[in-house]
Structures are given as structure tokens and as C-alpha cells.
Design an enzyme around this catalytic site. Sequence first.
Site, PDB file in Angstrom:
ATOM      1  N   GLU A  27       0.058  32.832  53.188  1.00  0.00           N
ATOM      2  CA  GLU A  27       0.171  31.376  53.025  1.00  0.00           C
ATOM      3  C   GLU A  27       0.265  30.668  54.376  1.00  0.00           C
ATOM      4  O   GLU A  27      -0.284  29.585  54.549  1.00  0.00           O
ATOM      5  CB  GLU A  27       1.377  31.020  52.148  1.00  0.00           C
ATOM      6  N   TYR A  65       4.884  22.565  50.497  1.00  0.00           N
ATOM      7  CA  TYR A  65       3.709  23.222  49.921  1.00  0.00           C
ATOM      8  C   TYR A  65       3.846  24.753  49.998  1.00  0.00           C
ATOM      9  O   TYR A  65       3.678  25.457  48.995  1.00  0.00           O
ATOM     10  CB  TYR A  65       2.430  22.785  50.665  1.00  0.00           C
ATOM     11  N   ASP A  84      -1.720  20.440  48.385  1.00  0.00           N
ATOM     12  CA  ASP A  84      -2.369  20.459  49.697  1.00  0.00           C
ATOM     13  C   ASP A  84      -3.672  19.669  49.571  1.00  0.00           C
ATOM     14  O   ASP A  84      -3.905  19.015  48.552  1.00  0.00           O
ATOM     15  CB  ASP A  84      -2.619  21.901  50.169  1.00  0.00           C
TER      16      ASP A  84
END
Length: 358
Positions: free
Chosen positions: A40, A123, A141
Site C-alpha cells: 500500500e 486512505y 483515493d
Amino acid sequence: MIDASLVRKIRRRLLSWYDNHGRDLPWRRTDDPYAIWISEIMLQQTQVETVQPYYQRFLKRFPDVGTLARARLDTVLKQWEGLGYYGRARNMHKAAKVVVQDYEGQVPTTSEGLMALPGIGRYTAGAIASIAFGRCEPILDGNVIRILSRLFRYDQDPKSPEAQERLWDWATRLVPKGRPGAFNQAMMELGATVCHRQNPSCLLCPVATLCQARHHGEQHLLPKRVKRKARPCHTIAVGIVYKRGRILIDRRKPEGLLGGLWEFPGGKQEPGESLEETVKREVKEELGITVSVKRHLITIHHAYTHFEIELHAFLCQHMRGTPVCHASTAVKWVWPKDLERYAFPGANKKIFQALDLT
Ligand code: SF4
């Protein structure tokens, strides 16, 4: 605008589409929270194709959070070299230490716990909590903003506080308790492979019949684009300072955009200065030595998110003085063939090529 039956339809169609069409990516084959966390962070601002080899190399070198926490920052930056946005690597390294010291080596399982770590915003916390721990947390996002703005024909500036609140609220309502991680990945996947910024492939889209923008033929108008200021361009001159076959490099302070990376000494051109004068002045200010500029080597144009640089590199001969770190944290004379061992910003790689280190 978004009632329970619409929510159910969107969930069902997206999950079924993702089950059949989701790409087989390395971080989707693991349930290790540490590996998902790394993916991520790497995927922030970076394309899937670019991330894949870095992700695999990084995990091979640092297979668990303890190994990452024990590593030297230099080693971590070297593994990150070329991926850009080096603050991500520095923060991951700091966060790994926190996880080892304060969480007995276990990645926090909640969004709040994750957001307390350096480099993890809302996020990324939502993505890790939902994918690695099955928590019902939303993500928002660029991809998700684009899909939601089009699905619900939302025409406000998505960066405005009101729009952010609205979009987070929709993302929260859509994510299902049953399969939050799969749903969030389905949204990311749809944004990356179907609902493109330009020319979305609406014919392949599982939610096409529910999409208000498509219904009104306004896909290309959404999300609303607001003109931002043009990026400033800085002129930089650096010296490839040599002395008896070796080259001088120094390491930037840990803060800032390229913090902790090695570079050739130099800096911004001042008004009325020639590039050669800039190199001499900057090298003197940065390391306290005098150099003689021999010849221009290469000019490189490089764009960062908020500014651009025109980087002029000059071959320089060391004349007087012992290098002292006035504006850096370390300085070294290295053999040209050893330059590759140090982590440099991407723009410097072209200087290596011009130096012809082979
Ligand atoms: Fe995007 Fe087209 Fe699907 Fe709407 S129908 S969500 S614009 S791909």
C-alpha cells in the site's frame, strides 16, 4: 441519491466483477499485514507495473517488520532507489521501529492504530485494516474519487473539504461488512483498469447501468478538474568533483523530499550568476572546498509533484580544502565504479550514464 437498494446493487456487481476479473498481483496472494502494508505504501502515487519488482525485492531483503526495523536507513533507501517519494521509505522505516518497540512486532489492526504510525494516512489505514484484517473501513483515493464522482454525477471540486466529507461518507456507506477488503480492492481495480481518467471503458463496466455520468454522457467532465498553479522550475548546478580518480558525494539531511539520499554537491542558481559560478559557490558553502570547473557534462530535466528542476552537471577538479559537512550529514570520496552502491535520487542516474561508469 444513494439508497440501500442502490448500495446493494453496486456491492454485488463490483464484487462479482472483481472475483472474475481482478488481476493476480503479488500482494493479493498474501494475508501478511506487513506485506500488505508495504504494497500500500509503494502503490501511493506509483503504478502497479512499477511497484511489482520493487515489492518483491523489498520483501526478499526485509521479509518481516523486525528485519526492516533493524536495517540501516541507507540500506532501506537503496532498496527504494528509483521508486521516488523517498519520505515513504523513511516513514516505513520509522514506523517499523515503532511497531517493534510499542506493538511487540504486530502491525496494529485498527485504522486508528495504523494512523498513529508515521506515513499512514486515512486512505492507507483503511486499505490495510480492510484487506489485512477484514475491518469494515472505507478508502478514498484518486481512483475511488473518480468512480464515485461519475457514478453519482458529483460535480464539485473533489479536493474541497465539503466534497471530501461527502465522498468519504459515500465510500463508508458502500463498503460491506462481509467483504470490505475485496470491495475496496474492487474499487481500486475498476479505477485502474476500466474507469480510466480519460476514455473510461464503460462498455466493460459492471456498474455502467447505475452510472449517472454515463447516463448523461458526462464521464469526461467528472470529476471536476480545478486549474492548479503551474509548477515552478528551479535551475540547479552540481559538481562532479574528482581528485585522483575518486568522486566526491555527500548525503542530504534526513528531512525533506530527498532526505537521506546521496548526491553530488551543488544547489540553486542565484540571479545574475553563471552556472559555473553557482557550482563553485554551492560546493564551497556545502563542503568548504574550492573547485575548478572543467567542463559541462549533462543537463537533465526532472519533474517532481510540486516543482521541476533543470539540473546541470559539471566535471570539477578539487583544488583546495578538506570537505566538511556544512549542509549534509556525511561526505565521501568514492571510486566511480562504487557509486551504484549508494542510494541517489532518480535524476542522478542520468549523470552516472554520462560519466560512463562501465
Ligand atoms: Fe466509470 Fe463508465 Fe463505469 Fe461510469 S460507467 S463508473 S464512467 S467506467
